[in-house]
Design a protein around this motif. Structure first.
Motif, PDB file in Angstrom:
ATOM      1  N   LEU A 129       0.857  -1.179   0.000  1.00 49.45           N
ATOM      2  CA  LEU A 129       0.000   0.000   0.000  1.00 49.45           C
ATOM      3  C   LEU A 129       0.896   1.233   0.000  1.00 49.45           C
ATOM      4  N   ARG A 130       0.624   2.170  -0.908  1.00 49.31           N
ATOM      5  CA  ARG A 130       1.452   3.382  -1.008  1.00 49.31           C
ATOM      6  C   ARG A 130       0.579   4.629  -0.973  1.00 49.31           C
ATOM      7  N   VAL A 131       1.136   5.704  -0.454  1.00 47.35           N
ATOM      8  CA  VAL A 131       0.514   7.021  -0.487  1.00 47.35           C
ATOM      9  C   VAL A 131       1.492   7.970  -1.167  1.00 47.35           C
ATOM     10  N   VAL A 140       5.098   9.112   0.166  1.00 48.33           N
ATOM     11  CA  VAL A 140       5.217   9.631   1.528  1.00 48.33           C
ATOM     12  C   VAL A 140       4.965   8.552   2.578  1.00 48.33           C
ATOM     13  N   GLN A 141       4.245   7.472   2.182  1.00 48.96           N
ATOM     14  CA  GLN A 141       4.029   6.339   3.080  1.00 48.96           C
ATOM     15  C   GLN A 141       3.992   5.068   2.238  1.00 48.96           C
ATOM     16  N   GLU A 142       4.524   3.984   2.804  1.00 44.65           N
ATOM     17  CA  GLU A 142       4.513   2.696   2.126  1.00 44.65           C
ATOM     18  C   GLU A 142       4.532   1.593   3.169  1.00 44.65           C
ATOM     19  N   ALA A 143       3.728   0.544   2.950  1.00 48.09           N
ATOM     20  CA  ALA A 143       3.672  -0.542   3.926  1.00 48.09           C
ATOM     21  C   ALA A 143       3.157  -1.811   3.259  1.00 48.09           C
ATOM     22  N   ARG A 182      -1.236   8.684   7.720  1.00 49.33           N
ATOM     23  CA  ARG A 182      -0.054   9.401   8.195  1.00 49.33           C
ATOM     24  C   ARG A 182       1.023   8.456   8.715  1.00 49.33           C
ATOM     25  N   SER A 183       0.588   7.211   9.030  1.00 49.64           N
ATOM     26  CA  SER A 183       1.528   6.212   9.526  1.00 49.64           C
ATOM     27  C   SER A 183       0.981   4.828   9.205  1.00 49.64           C
ATOM     28  N   LEU A 184       1.622   4.151   8.259  1.00 49.08           N
ATOM     29  CA  LEU A 184       1.114   2.852   7.805  1.00 49.08           C
ATOM     30  C   LEU A 184       1.853   1.682   8.464  1.00 49.08           C
ATOM     31  N   GLU A 185       2.309   1.877   9.706  1.00 52.72           N
ATOM     32  CA  GLU A 185       3.063   0.813  10.376  1.00 52.72           C
ATOM     33  C   GLU A 185       2.232  -0.454  10.498  1.00 52.72           C
ATOM     34  N   LYS A 186       0.972  -0.302  10.888  1.00 52.28           N
ATOM     35  CA  LYS A 186       0.061  -1.439  10.951  1.00 52.28           C
ATOM     36  C   LYS A 186      -1.372  -0.914  10.857  1.00 52.28           C
TER      37      LYS A 186
END
Length: 391
Positions: A129-131, A140-143, A182-186
């Motif tokens: 998943l990307r933003v 800016v975010q990837e997980a 804003r935070s794709l940690e989990k």
């Protein structure tokens, strides 16, 4: 549906996706296996005869185009996603390719804009998943997302920082995840729906905070309420049917029948017809019909690409909505390439350019032949129908 229905048949390959312009109901974009996206104009009064020449052809991708998605606040901005692992942003008023987003290592499976169109989120065959901040062309975010081998879908949850994804676990359970962009940690929330095989198609109604989940090949449509304050997803109910759906489309809220307290209307695609499904309230309630996204853009395409960001323009539904009596004209300054005097290539670069020009001309001729073959089949079907009626 009749075989003689008029069509937009300009593509030389299968059409994989379509999207209506949110600010002009007479403009629709299409994506195809022929590596092109096209923009079409629906004539006043609807389509009467088939049209094989689009208003605009966007031919910048190297492989099939799987998705098209108009920008939610800026006029004439279109995103296209391709099997060449890129997402491109276009200004369809000029036909110019403005930005190419890179960073995917596999085919893009789904994409969704945030509320003001400053960010774009994608799911990909590489299970991530990307933003993207689209104008700075940065991830800016990837997980890691759903880890099953089947596809995944994504939708932004309205005017919030939350994202919903649907996909499969390694054991093929159908899953729904809610993420904080804003935070794709989990994931903030993980739900297992069932073990059916069809992809779950998500749609979020930002006005009512209702998340619709429809499985491809299922007959039912589940709906949940997302409560952002306590990060909870509550099951509400489901629409049940024995007829499987091939796809779904949602009517914009402003086009629903507010006089009859229609909260949502879904168009369910069957093999031979399209079925409207209406969801209604017992009475008009302000919390079910808040101010909703209207038909006017907040930005021009030039303002958007220059870095300006604005939320959508909202309208009140208290007294219903009446569309403008006049059709909004779509104008593009993009022009078809003109024929020019051909010079014999001399340098290696000129030979290279000539080779690609010939390939392009060859592809265009194939496209014209395919369009004419489709038209011939339509005319043959009409003749056969007329001959049967005479008998």
């Amino acid at each position: 549906m009749s075989e003689n229905l008029p069509l937009f048949n300009g593509h030389s390959g299968a059409v994989l996706d379509t999207d209506f312009n949110p600010f002009n109901d007479h403009v629709i974009a299409s994506a195809s296996e022929d590596t092109k996206a096209m923009v079409w104009i629906i004539p006043e009064g609807g389509l009467v005869d088939s049209i094989d020449k689009p208003a605009l052809t966007l031919a910048g991708h190297g492989r099939k185009v799987g998705h098209v998605l108009f920008h939610p606040t800026a006029e004439n901005v279109l995103a296209t996603a391709s099997a060449d692992f890129t997402v491109k942003l276009w200004d369809v008023s000029t036909g110019d390719e403005k930005i190419t987003l890179t960073g995917h290592t596999e085919i893009v499976q789904s994409l969704s804009w945030n509320y003001d169109g400053s960010l774009l989120t994608t799911t990909c065959k590489d299970k991530k998943l990307r933003v993207f901040d689209v104008r700075s062309n940065t991830v800016v975010q990837e997980a890691p997302g759903h880890q099953g081998i089947k596809g995944s879908r994504v939708v932004w949850l309205g005017n919030s920082d939350k994202i919903c994804t649907t996909g499969f676990s390694r054991s093929s359970d159908r899953q729904v995840y809610i993420w904080d962009s804003r935070s794709l940690e989990k994931p903030l929330k993980e739900e297992t729906i069932d073990t059916a095989s069809g992809m779950l198609i998500p749609h979020y109604d930002a006005d009512t905070s209702v998340l619709f989940l429809a499985g491809k090949g299922d007959g039912n449509i589940r709906y949940f309420e997302w409560v952002d304050e306590d990060t909870s997803l509550y099951y509400l109910s489901e629409y049940k049917s024995s007829d499987p759906q091939r796809g779904l489309g949602f009517l914009p809220k402003r086009a629903c029948n507010i006089a009859e307290c229609e909260v949502a209307r879904i168009f369910k695609v069957h093999p031979t017809f399209v079925e409207p499904i209406s969801f209604k309230s017992d009475a008009f309630q302000a919390d079910l019909f808040p101010d909703t996204v209207g038909p006017e853009p907040a930005l021009t395409s030039d303002e958007f690409f220059a870095g300006k960001t604005l939320p959508p323009k909202l309208i009140s539904l208290e007294h219903g909505f009446s569309a403008s009596a006049s059709t909004k004209e779509f104008v593009t300054s993009a022009v078809e390439p003109r024929e020019s005097e051909v010079k014999a290539p001399v340098t290696e670069k000129e030979f290279h350019d000539a080779y690609h020009l010939l390939r392009k001309e060859n592809d265009e001729l194939k496209h014209q032949l395919a369009s004419r073959d489709i038209r011939i089949r339509q005319l043959e079907a009409q003749l056969e129908s007329l001959s049967k009626d005479k008998k």
